[in-house]
Design a protein around this motif. Structure first.
Motif, PDB file in Angstrom:
ATOM      1  N   GLY A 660      14.247 -36.509  47.435  1.00  8.16           N
ATOM      2  CA  GLY A 660      13.468 -37.751  47.384  1.00  8.16           C
ATOM      3  C   GLY A 660      13.968 -38.724  48.414  1.00  8.16           C
ATOM      4  N   GLN A 661      13.354 -39.898  48.406  1.00 10.33           N
ATOM      5  CA  GLN A 661      13.746 -40.939  49.346  1.00 10.33           C
ATOM      6  C   GLN A 661      14.829 -41.796  48.730  1.00 10.33           C
ATOM      7  OE1 GLN A 661      11.014 -43.068  51.652  1.00 10.33           O
ATOM      8  NE2 GLN A 661      11.137 -41.140  52.700  1.00 10.33           N
ATOM      9  N   PRO A 662      15.861 -42.126  49.501  1.00  8.69           N
ATOM     10  CA  PRO A 662      16.829 -43.079  48.931  1.00  8.69           C
ATOM     11  C   PRO A 662      16.170 -44.456  48.865  1.00  8.69           C
ATOM     12  CG  PRO A 662      17.333 -42.613  51.213  1.00  8.69           C
ATOM     13  CD  PRO A 662      16.178 -41.734  50.859  1.00  8.69           C
ATOM     14  N   LEU A 663      16.616 -45.230  47.894  1.00 12.55           N
ATOM     15  CA  LEU A 663      16.063 -46.590  47.770  1.00 12.55           C
ATOM     16  C   LEU A 663      16.909 -47.473  48.680  1.00 12.55           C
ATOM     17  CD1 LEU A 663      14.381 -48.763  46.521  1.00 12.55           C
ATOM     18  CD2 LEU A 663      15.807 -48.706  44.519  1.00 12.55           C
ATOM     19  N   ALA A 664      16.474 -47.618  49.888  1.00 11.23           N
ATOM     20  CA  ALA A 664      17.280 -48.414  50.822  1.00 11.23           C
ATOM     21  C   ALA A 664      16.331 -49.165  51.725  1.00 11.23           C
ATOM     22  CB  ALA A 664      18.166 -47.486  51.646  1.00 11.23           C
ATOM     23  N   LEU A 665      16.898 -50.140  52.440  1.00 17.27           N
ATOM     24  CA  LEU A 665      16.048 -50.963  53.281  1.00 17.27           C
ATOM     25  C   LEU A 665      15.431 -50.118  54.387  1.00 17.27           C
ATOM     26  CD1 LEU A 665      15.278 -53.711  52.885  1.00 17.27           C
ATOM     27  CD2 LEU A 665      17.120 -54.518  54.314  1.00 17.27           C
ATOM     28  N   GLN A 666      16.317 -49.378  55.100  1.00 14.58           N
ATOM     29  CA  GLN A 666      15.794 -48.445  56.104  1.00 14.58           C
ATOM     30  C   GLN A 666      16.135 -47.036  55.618  1.00 14.58           C
ATOM     31  OE1 GLN A 666      17.141 -51.350  57.392  1.00 14.58           O
ATOM     32  NE2 GLN A 666      15.038 -51.940  57.836  1.00 14.58           N
ATOM     33  N   PRO A 667      15.202 -46.368  54.964  1.00 18.96           N
ATOM     34  CA  PRO A 667      15.541 -45.060  54.412  1.00 18.96           C
ATOM     35  C   PRO A 667      15.896 -44.094  55.528  1.00 18.96           C
ATOM     36  CG  PRO A 667      13.199 -45.519  54.220  1.00 18.96           C
ATOM     37  CD  PRO A 667      13.832 -46.743  54.751  1.00 18.96           C
ATOM     38  N   GLN A 668      17.088 -43.468  55.393  1.00 17.83           N
ATOM     39  CA  GLN A 668      17.508 -42.503  56.412  1.00 17.83           C
ATOM     40  C   GLN A 668      17.131 -41.124  55.896  1.00 17.83           C
ATOM     41  OE1 GLN A 668      18.976 -43.781  59.148  1.00 17.83           O
ATOM     42  NE2 GLN A 668      18.719 -45.772  58.222  1.00 17.83           N
ATOM     43  N   GLY A 669      15.965 -40.685  56.192  1.00 18.87           N
ATOM     44  CA  GLY A 669      15.588 -39.346  55.758  1.00 18.87           C
ATOM     45  C   GLY A 669      15.539 -39.245  54.243  1.00 18.87           C
ATOM     46  N   THR A 670      15.838 -38.036  53.761  1.00 18.02           N
ATOM     47  CA  THR A 670      15.728 -37.835  52.319  1.00 18.02           C
ATOM     48  C   THR A 670      17.103 -37.555  51.735  1.00 18.02           C
ATOM     49  OG1 THR A 670      15.373 -35.530  52.749  1.00 18.02           O
ATOM     50  CG2 THR A 670      13.422 -36.875  52.444  1.00 18.02           C
ATOM     51  N   VAL A 671      17.183 -37.632  50.419  1.00 15.96           N
ATOM     52  CA  VAL A 671      18.424 -37.242  49.745  1.00 15.96           C
ATOM     53  C   VAL A 671      18.065 -36.193  48.718  1.00 15.96           C
ATOM     54  CG1 VAL A 671      19.660 -39.385  50.034  1.00 15.96           C
ATOM     55  CG2 VAL A 671      18.070 -39.158  48.179  1.00 15.96           C
ATOM     56  N   MET A 672      19.123 -35.398  48.350  1.00 16.06           N
ATOM     57  CA  MET A 672      18.844 -34.322  47.420  1.00 16.06           C
ATOM     58  C   MET A 672      19.549 -34.577  46.107  1.00 16.06           C
ATOM     59  SD  MET A 672      19.026 -31.090  49.930  1.00 16.06           S
ATOM     60  CE  MET A 672      20.247 -31.667  51.061  1.00 16.06           C
ATOM     61  N   LEU A 673      18.857 -34.247  45.043  1.00 16.96           N
ATOM     62  CA  LEU A 673      19.491 -34.332  43.727  1.00 16.96           C
ATOM     63  C   LEU A 673      19.707 -32.917  43.232  1.00 16.96           C
ATOM     64  CD1 LEU A 673      17.543 -37.063  41.783  1.00 16.96           C
ATOM     65  CD2 LEU A 673      19.811 -37.213  42.738  1.00 16.96           C
ATOM     66  N   THR A 674      20.914 -32.666  42.708  1.00 20.93           N
ATOM     67  CA  THR A 674      21.169 -31.341  42.166  1.00 20.93           C
ATOM     68  C   THR A 674      20.973 -31.400  40.670  1.00 20.93           C
ATOM     69  OG1 THR A 674      23.453 -31.887  41.808  1.00 20.93           O
ATOM     70  CG2 THR A 674      22.894 -30.964  43.936  1.00 20.93           C
ATOM     71  N   SER A 675      21.007 -30.215  40.069  1.00 17.82           N
ATOM     72  CA  SER A 675      20.842 -30.196  38.618  1.00 17.82           C
ATOM     73  C   SER A 675      21.982 -30.967  37.966  1.00 17.82           C
ATOM     74  CB  SER A 675      20.810 -28.762  38.111  1.00 17.82           C
ATOM     75  OG  SER A 675      21.881 -28.044  38.670  1.00 17.82           O
ATOM     76  N   LYS A 676      23.159 -30.955  38.642  1.00 18.40           N
ATOM     77  CA  LYS A 676      24.285 -31.688  38.060  1.00 18.40           C
ATOM     78  C   LYS A 676      24.002 -33.183  38.085  1.00 18.40           C
ATOM     79  CE  LYS A 676      28.553 -30.674  39.398  1.00 18.40           C
ATOM     80  NZ  LYS A 676      29.761 -30.789  40.232  1.00 18.40           N
TER      81      LYS A 676
END
Length: 1721
Positions: A660-676
């Motif tokens: 998903g997208q990080p919640l930031a002012l200038q989103p730098q690409g995407t971030v990943m969430l793991t099952s953990k």
């Protein structure tokens, strides 16, 4: 022992003993005679004892030495068989407890000998065991000898013996201590005398101990000696001993009989003085040893740790700590420190493993840990043991990840894949998968920076089942499987956390419940203890609590850093869901515990850890970073080593489940969430859910994290603030796997439940939560500034959810909540953010209003206004979307709570009214929906004082120009409101009057006048006037549709509900409302723009009748005028009594006149309609004539105008509209007020003058003529004329000839007006249909009304007849000569074909088809003439002559008439008129009044019968025949009505008639017939008729004058002569032409002549012979030869005509007679 002392058992024993002795004597008979003898004497002894004693067993015991003797001797033989038999017998005796102490000693001595001879070892052990366990006769030396015997047997060469002996030793040692316990039990009630020397703790004396205790003491002391490799004091005769066995025995004693040591100081002393030093001494090699240090470097060789001893020492230590901690506080401190040291990385793996196992045993005992904490950590200058243990576990775990497993064989063997974890496997899907034997199984494991450690299942939760501490048989250190130590350490941590938290929570709960029982304040917090001292009873409890709390806090403070470091690392490294779950649970319980204890730093640290692990690695979240920096800057010192908080490893080996997208002012690409991450998130949710009350300020952390997670997962807020999985809103950036998709609903559910549970928080916690949400919201808002990125709505959504679930105490959080939403969120530039702010605010308001408060809102006005106020505040925000939400909210509030708003109404109405015109269509539409709802459903529930606000708001919507429909509907609402006022009039009036009285009073007190619109009128009337005034404003709105609707409504309202007004108020209505409106409309209409409007906005086409502003205003003018007129009509009875009615009437007529003369067809026409309407008001007549019929147009119906009762206060609230109804209601008792008749007449004459002015102005022909000339329309003229009959009814009494002249001018003018070619197709159905236009009908009707009036009127009126005839005849002339309209060029209708008009000359004027009108006028003339022919005025004025003169024109034109029907009608009319008029003329022949008529009539006949116009080409044969028959009729009329009366008729007239008949009797053909038609077209019938008439009058007997006969004879001869000529000429031409046919005309002519001849002969035959001249016959016969000549002709038509002509000649064929003379035979 009941089983062995029963008589049967004793008997059996005796038998067995005798048997044993017999067997012994048998065995020893040969070899060992002494034994045999002893046995035999033994038998006798036994028998004797049995015979002499009753207590056989006791007796046996006394003599036991003697009884046993033979057996002991038997054993001395060393013969196995005998020995076995003896030992069995001895055991039997022992088991029956018939062995005395002495005997027992003897037995033991005998056993010792056997042992030294190595005989029957197992039997020996068995015997010793039986001896020691069955009774307690063996003591002191004997006991020690027996024990030594067992020890000696333990160290033989035989394995079986060794093991059996070891077991026996253990059992014997146990027995010794069990005796102590039993002994203590016996003496527990005896109070020991205190012994003086107790104070001396150094004593070694055991003299004070009882026998069993003494044995035990000696035994234990010797065991210590033996382990320490010293000589024993008591166990004399020991040859060898192992330390391992000694340690095992020590451990079992300590473990099994702790009470012995705790109860007897001597034993305690032993523990302190002997056991502890021993253990410490034995540990030394383990402490000094360093793995990997070279031996050469140190001067003395270091003894290597020895696994069996080390492990057993640890077991002993475990027991010591567990059982005797209270005795050995200092010693335990040393032990624990040692344990901690053994975890060091440089110790052997096995040592670390057993040390961890030992620590695990401690960790499952929270009370013990608590004691450690109290004894060490809380004391000054003491080792912080508890802290060290935890930290040691932490650094142990870290070291396992950081240090390669060197120095242990296991590393190479157990890892099949060697380098797999860090290397190749990382390319596989899950590095936790090791390839083993082809089948791939995923092992739970920890993995950190390439180090992979499997997790083994070690022990069940809460139990420390050790593996290596139990390996008592191993001598060599075992290989520890990879991951074992880690797994145990992991379990240590978990059990430690679980234990501590459970214990503290339980105690806390206990304290809280106790506190609650004693006093409610006690639970508040320990700091209050000083205030509670005076409560006496609770003070000691509070002290106790304070102490406990101190311990709890210390425990937590001591362990949290280490725990957090270790757990965070493990959490990061964990690849197994279950392990992760456990770690998270531990962090969660710790956080909750810290929260409960109010330890903010540690609480926040744990929460931060969970938060960080929920988010992707290195996720930039400021809240978390600020907290952790303060933590990680401290590195915790553990035994001098610095342990850093390890930062999470970046390479995650977890399955990625969401991107998903990080919640930031200038989103730098995407971030990943793991099952953990998701798992951690759930933990976080669970923490907040279950422990929200203790989170306090850390709500900030929790919520911030949740916000980011929710954002990355793409959850979007839905109704009520609950987050639902959004559609893929963010485009491609949010990617969710199915795994997480199924989780999302669950997560969103938990999220919602989390905020639902806020209702259980106390007020303070709730404020923490709300503050956290507000600050989170502010951050989100800062981020959303200046960009259109989707903002994070988490905080707002959750503020809403929290507010919704805490409705029961909404007042405490309403202001901060709504304040934040109103001032910050709803005004934010980002639309999505705003929208949610408004959504939240409105949902809260709606729920707040519908919530079942206590007391109810209806009783709690203050709360209601508090809840509604933010709704009103929203009106200050200009964003349309916010306003839309606000209005939708209002709408829903109305739908759900409308009935109970009460004092909130002005606020709610204010919101609707605050919508301005420029705020967009949808806003206005929604606000309007609300208003609609209010008007339809809630008027009855609101206070009456708010009604005026409703009227104002509704009016303001009418004036909004955004959406036309709304303006129109709002007008409809005003109508509904008026209806409501009408129905509830009495109630409203009462309430308003009450309110008015209050206000009046207040105003008087203040000394000011009451300021209210339309003030002097009563308040209820003012309400109406406000309504009328609003509608009045709308009637002059710029938009035509609004004006129209408002006008209709205004007039309907005044019409329907006007009865409710006070009488005096009507004055205001007429002058201030209605006439004021008329003035404004007239002004706007006359100044309106004439520019064409192209379209009506959008692609609506505007009809051409409305395509200029002027035309649109015209409509309004029409409506207004009509409305006012209607009110004048229906309310006249009321208005006439107002006093200035005639002025009002004049003003109204003036308006009607100016409208009628406006240059707009629509307005002018409508003005006339209004005129018509006010004329329908019937005049009053005397009371005597009672009315029978309801009023209708032009029927004079008397109306009694009733008294107006509104002077009193009793008002009738019935609707009273129709006059008939009104009339019906007056009863005979009420004398009607009859209005002054003079005044009434004046009103009508004023109306006539207006009518005349309108008529003369509008029908006057224009002087000049151009395109712009205004020509009145047909409907207008029609209406104008139609008014006359109604008006005439009222003024007929004074109607003079002069007025008739005026009328005539107008009628003539009106009919002459041409119509626009555009309109002609509509007004003239088609040229061929003979239909009158309605105008023409109206004109005729007007004349008809007059004529009827004259008919019944006086003589003086009847002189008007000729004038009417003149008027009608003028109209008849129009059939041939249409009237001129000034200089205007008009086309005749026949030439103006519709399509041509459309294409080429759209502005042409077309003269009407006047034919039908003229014809109808003619019919009327005939009709009227039939009635009035004999009338003096008609005769005198030469009406008949005028009629004939008028008819002469169409008759002479005949076929040239515009319409064929005209001349036909003219003929028939002429015939009718003559049939009536000729007798009258003959009657008045002498008077000379008709003299001038005859020549007129003659020339009329002449012109008609011999018309110069030729019939049209397309005339059909049948038509021609019909026309001919008309000519025939005329001739018949001459023959019946004129010729018979020739003597009354002037001669020249008769002469003219005869000439005509003569001319008609033979008539040359028309030149345009085809051959086939010739015979028909010759007007044969007509010629015949003329002939016959001629002949009839020529040859009749009744010929009065010779002159007449002469005329006819002459005519005949002329005719015959002409026939002869024609025939001759034909024969000549025929001959000359040869084969060529002759010209068409000539053939036709000859045929005609032939027919005329046959007709003549016929006629001559019919006449009396004497009337026929002989000459005539001669001329006829002379034709014969000529006819015969024709026979040769070639034309067949001629032949057939010739045949007909020749046939009659047969009558002349007589046989030749005698000579004829003078024509006589």
């Amino acid at each position: 022992m009941a089983g062995t002392s029963s008589p049967e058992a004793v008997k059996k024993l005796l038998e067995n003993m005798q048997g044993d002795l017999r067997a012994l004597s048998m065995e020893c008979r040969k070899k060992f005679p002494p034994v045999k003898e002893a046995a035999e004497s033994g038998i006798i002894k036994v028998k004797t004892i049995a015979a002499r004693n009753t207590e056989i067993l006791a007796a046996l015991k006394e003599n036991s030495s003697e009884v046993v003797q033979p057996f002991l001797m038997g054993c001395g033989t060393k013969e196995p068989k005998i020995t076995q038999l003896c030992l069995a017998a001895i055991q039997r005796l022992m088991s029956h407890e018939v062995v005395s102490e002495v005997a027992a000693g003897n037995v033991i001595n005998m056993l010792w000998q056997l042992m030294e001879n190595n005989l029957e070892e197992l039997k020996l052990l068995q015997t010793v065991l039986v001896l020691l366990t069955t009774n307690t006769v063996v003591h002191d030396e004997a006991l020690s000898k027996a024990i030594v015997l067992c020890f000696r047997l333990h160290f033989t060469k035989d394995n079986i013996t060794n093991n059996t002996a070891a077991a026996t030793v253990r059992q014997v040692v146990t027995v010794v201590f069990e005796r102590v316990v039993a002994e203590d039990e016996c003496y527990k009630d005896v109070i020991e005398q205190p012994i003086g020397i107790l104070g001396n703790s150094n004593r070694r004396s055991v003299s004070t101990l009882k026998p069993c205790a003494k044995d035990a003491y000696m035994l234990f002391q010797d065991l210590c000696q033996l382990v320490n490799a010293d000589a024993p004091y008591w166990l004399v005769g020991m040859t060898e001993m192992t330390r391992t066995f000694g340690l095992e025995l020590l451990e079992s004693v300590l473990n099994d009989f702790p009470q012995v040591f705790l109860q007897h100081q001597e034993f305690s002393f032993l523990l302190k003085e002997r056991v502890c030093p021993l253990v410490i001494k034995l540990f030394s090699p383990n402490i000094k040893f360093r793995q990997g240090s070279s031996t050469s470097s140190s001067p003395a060789p270091v003894e290597k740790p020895y696994f069996p001893i080390c492990m057993r020492l640890l077991r002993v230590v475990s027991v010591l700590i567990k059982q005797f901690y209270s005795l050995l506080v200092t010693e335990c401190e040393i032990f624990l420190s040692l344990l901690v040291k053994f975890l060091d990385a440089d110790k052997p793996q096995w040592l670390r493993a057993v040390a961890v196992e030992s620590i695990h045993r401690l960790c499952v005992q929270p009370q013990l840990l608590r004691s450690f904490c109290q004894s060490y950590d809380m004391k000054q200058h003491s080792t912080k043991v508890f802290r060290d243990i935890v930290n040691a576990l932490g650094s142990f775990i870290q070291s396992l990840f950081l240090v390669p497993n060197t120095g242990n064989a296991s590393t190479a063997t157990s890892q099949t894949g060697g380098s797999v974890p860090g290397g190749t496997a990382s390319t596989q899907t899950n590095p936790g998968m090791l390839g083993m034997g082809g089948g791939v199984t995923v092992l739970p494991a920890f993995e950190y920076r390439g180090t992979w450690i499997p997790i083994l299942s070690v022990s069940a939760q809460g139990s420390a089942k050790a593996t290596y501490l139990e390996m008592l048989d191993k001598v060599e250190p075992p290989t520890i499987p990879e991951g074992y130590a880690m797994s145990v350490a992991f379990h240590c941590l978990l059990d430690l956390v679980r234990g501590i938290t459970n214990m503290i929570e339980e105690e806390l709960g206990q304290v809280e419940t106790d506190g609650e029982m004693t006093t409610p304040d006690a639970q508040s917090s320990p700091t209050h203890s000083s205030d509670l001292q005076d409560l006496g009873s609770t003070s000691d409890q509070t002290d106790k609590e304070t102490v406990s709390r101190a311990v709890w806090e210390e425990m937590v403070n001591a362990c949290w850093c280490g725990l957090l470091a270790a757990l965070s690392l493990l959490l990061d490294a964990s690849t197994d869901e279950a392990a992760t779950e456990n770690i998270l649970k531990a962090e969660l319980t710790m956080a909750a515990l810290c929260g409960r204890l109010g330890l903010v730093t540690s609480r926040d640290a744990f929460i931060t850890a969970i938060c960080k692990s929920s988010l992707p690695p290195h996720y930039a979240l400021t809240v978390l970073n600020t907290t952790t920096t303060s933590l990680s800057s401290k590195s915790y010192s553990i035994q001098g080593q610095n342990v850093q908080m390890i930062s999470p490893s970046s390479e995650s080996h977890q399955q990625v489940v969401a991107v998903g997208q990080p919640l930031a002012l200038q989103p730098q690409g995407t971030v990943m969430l793991t099952s953990k991450n998701i798992q951690c998130m759930r933990t976080l949710l669970s923490l907040a859910h279950c422990h929200g009350a203790v989170l306090g300020t850390s709500w900030q952390l929790v919520l911030a994290t949740l916000q980011h997670l929710v954002w990355i997962l793409g959850l979007k807020p839905g109704v009520g603030g609950a987050l639902k999985p959004g559609r893929a809103v963010e485009g491609p950036s949010t990617v969710l796997t199915t795994a997480v998709m199924t989780d999302l609903p669950v997560i969103s559910n938990i999220l919602s439940r989390l905020f639902e549970s806020s209702q259980y928080l106390d007020d303070v916690s709730l404020h923490h939560l709300i503050n956290a949400l507000c600050s989170l919201s502010l951050e989100a808002m800062d981020m959303a500034y200046g960009n259109n990125k989707e903002p994070s709505l988490f905080a707002v959504a959750k503020l809403l959810e929290t507010g919704l679930v805490n409705m029961h105490r909404i007042e405490i959080l309403w202001r901060p909540l709504t304040g934040h939403l109103l001032e910050k969120v709803c005004q934010h530039p980002n639309a999505r953010m705003r929208e949610w702010g408004a959504e939240a605010l409105t949902s809260l308001i709606k729920t707040g209003l519908s919530f079942n408060h206590d007391p109810a809102l209806s009783q709690n006005q203050r709360l209601q206004l508090l809840l509604l106020n933010p709704l009103k505040e929203l009106s200050n925000i200009n964003h349309p979307d916010i306003r839309l939400k606000q209005l939708e909210c209002v709408l829903q509030i109305l739908q759900s709570q409308g009935d109970s708003l009460g004092s909130g109404w002005p606020l709610v109405l204010g919101v609707m009214g605050a919508i301005r015109n420029d705020q967009g269509e949808s806003l206005i539409r929604t606000a309007f929906q609300c208003l609609q709802l209010v008007v339809t459903d809630f008027l009855p529930t609101m206070p009456c004082t708010c009604l005026q606000i409703v009227v104002d708001v509704a009016g303001s919507f009418g004036l909004h120009n955004q959406e036309l429909n709304i303006s129109l509907t709002s007008i409809g609402l005003l109508w509904n409101i008026s209806d409501y006022f009408f129905q509830r009039g009495e109630i409203i009036e009462k309430e308003l009057n009450k309110e008015e009285a209050v206000l009046q009073k207040q105003a008087e007190e203040k000394g000011v006048t009451l300021n209210r619109p339309f003030h002097p009128a009563p308040p209820f009337d003012c309400l109406w006037l406000c309504l009328y005034a609003k509608l009045g404003e709308l009637c002059v709105d710029p938009r035509p549709a609004v004006r129209k609707s408002a006008g209709q409504t205004l007039f309907s309202t005044v019409g329907a509900h006007g009865t409710l007004l006070q009488h005096s108020t009507w004055h205001t209505v007429i002058w201030k409302v209605l006439f004021h409106l008329l003035d404004r409309v007239r002004e706007s209409s006359t100044t309106a723009d004439k520019e064409k409007i192209e379209s009506g906005g959008g692609n609506i086409l505007i009809h051409h009748s409305r395509d200029t502003a002027e035309k649109q205003w015209a409509e309004t003018w029409v409506l207004t005028l009509a409305g006012v007129a209607r009110i004048f009509n229906t309310r006249r009875y009321l208005l006439q009594s107002l006093g200035d009615f005639s002025q009002a009437w004049d003003v109204l007529l003036d308006h009607i006149q100016s409208a009628a003369l406006s240059k707009n067809n629509e307005v002018s026409l409508a003005a006339l309609k209004s005129f018509q309407e006010i004329l329908q008001i019937v005049s009053p007549i005397r009371e005597t004539d009672k009315p029978d019929t309801p009023p209708a147009i032009n029927v004079p119906v008397p109306v009694l105008i009733g008294t107006v009762t509104a002077t009193g206060f009793g008002r009738s609230f019935m609707r009273t509209d129709s006059i008939g109804e009104r009339i019906g209601r007056y009863n005979a008792t009420e004398p009607p007020v009859v209005m002054d008749e003079i005044e009434d007449l004046n009103l009508w004459w004023a109306a006539w003058n207006s009518w005349f002015r309108i008529g003369s102005e509008s029908t006057k022909a224009p002087v000049s003529c151009d395109k712009m000339t205004f020509i009145p329309s047909q409907p207008f003229l029609t209406a104008l004329i139609q008014i006359f009959p109604a008006l005439y009814q009222h003024i007929k009494t004074g109607f003079s000839m002069d007025d008739l002249q005026k009328l005539g001018v107008i009628l003539h003018g009106a009919v002459s007006v041409p119509i626009s070619s555009d309109a002609s197709p509509f007004i003239l159905p088609s040229y061929t249909e003979a239909v009158l236009t309605s105008l023409q009908e109206a004109v005729l009707t007007a004349l008809d009304v007059l004529q009827k009036a004259i008919c019944v009127g006086s003589e003086s009126m009847q002189i008007m007849y000729p004038a009417i005839f003149d008027q009608l005849l003028a109209f008849v002339e129009f059939s041939c000569k249409p009237p001129q309209y000034g200089q205007l060029e008009t086309k005749h209708i026949a030439n103006a074909k519709y399509n041509q008009i459309q294409l080429f000359a759209p502005a042409e004027w077309v003269a009407l088809n006047y034919v039908p009108f003229a014809e109808r006028s003619l019919e009327v003339v005939v009709d009227l003439y039939q009635k009035t022919a004999c009338h003096k005025a008609v005769v005198n004025e030469r009406v008949l002559q005028n009629i004939i003169k008028t008819l002469r024109m169409p008759l002479s034109l005949k076929y040239a008439c515009p319409s064929e029907s005209t001349w036909k009608l003219a003929v028939s009319s002429l015939l009718k008129v003559l049939s009536i008029g000729l007798p009258v003329a003959r009657q008045h022949a002498s008077s000379g009044k008709f003299d001038s008529m005859w020549p007129e009539l003659a020339s009329t006949f002449e012109n008609f019968l011999f018309t110069k116009s030729s019939p049209p080409d397309n005339l059909s044969i049948q038509e021609f025949q019909r026309n001919e028959s008309i000519d025939v009729e005329v001739v018949q009329l001459i023959s019946t009505e004129i010729l018979p009366y020739a003597n009354f008729i002037p001669k020249e007239f008769v002469g003219q008639i005869m000439t005509m008949l003569n001319k008609g009797s033979i008539h040359s053909q028309s030149s345009s017939f085809t051959e086939a038609e010739i015979d028909i077209r010759m007007r044969e019938e007509f010629s015949k008729m003329c002939f016959e008439t001629l002949l009839q009058f020529s040859f009749s007997n009744k010929v009065t004058t010779p002159q007449e006969g002469y005329i006819s004879r002459m005519a005949l001869s002329v005719l015959l002569k002409r026939s002869q000529d024609v025939l001759y000429r034909y024969i000549e031409d025929e001959r000359l032409s040869g084969k060529c046919p002759l010209p068409r005309q000539q053939v036709t002519e000859i045929i005609f002549v032939l027919k005329a001849v046959s007709t003549l002969i016929d006629s001559l035959k019919k006449t009396q012979p004497e009337n026929v001249d002989a000459n005539t016959w001669a001329q006829v016969i002379a034709l014969y030869p000529t006819l015969v000549e024709c026979i040769t002709c070639s034309s067949s038509e001629v032949c057939s005509a010739l045949k007909e002509a020749l046939v009659p000649f047969k009558d002349f064929m007589h046989p030749p007679a005698s000579k004829v003379q003078n024509g006589e035979s």
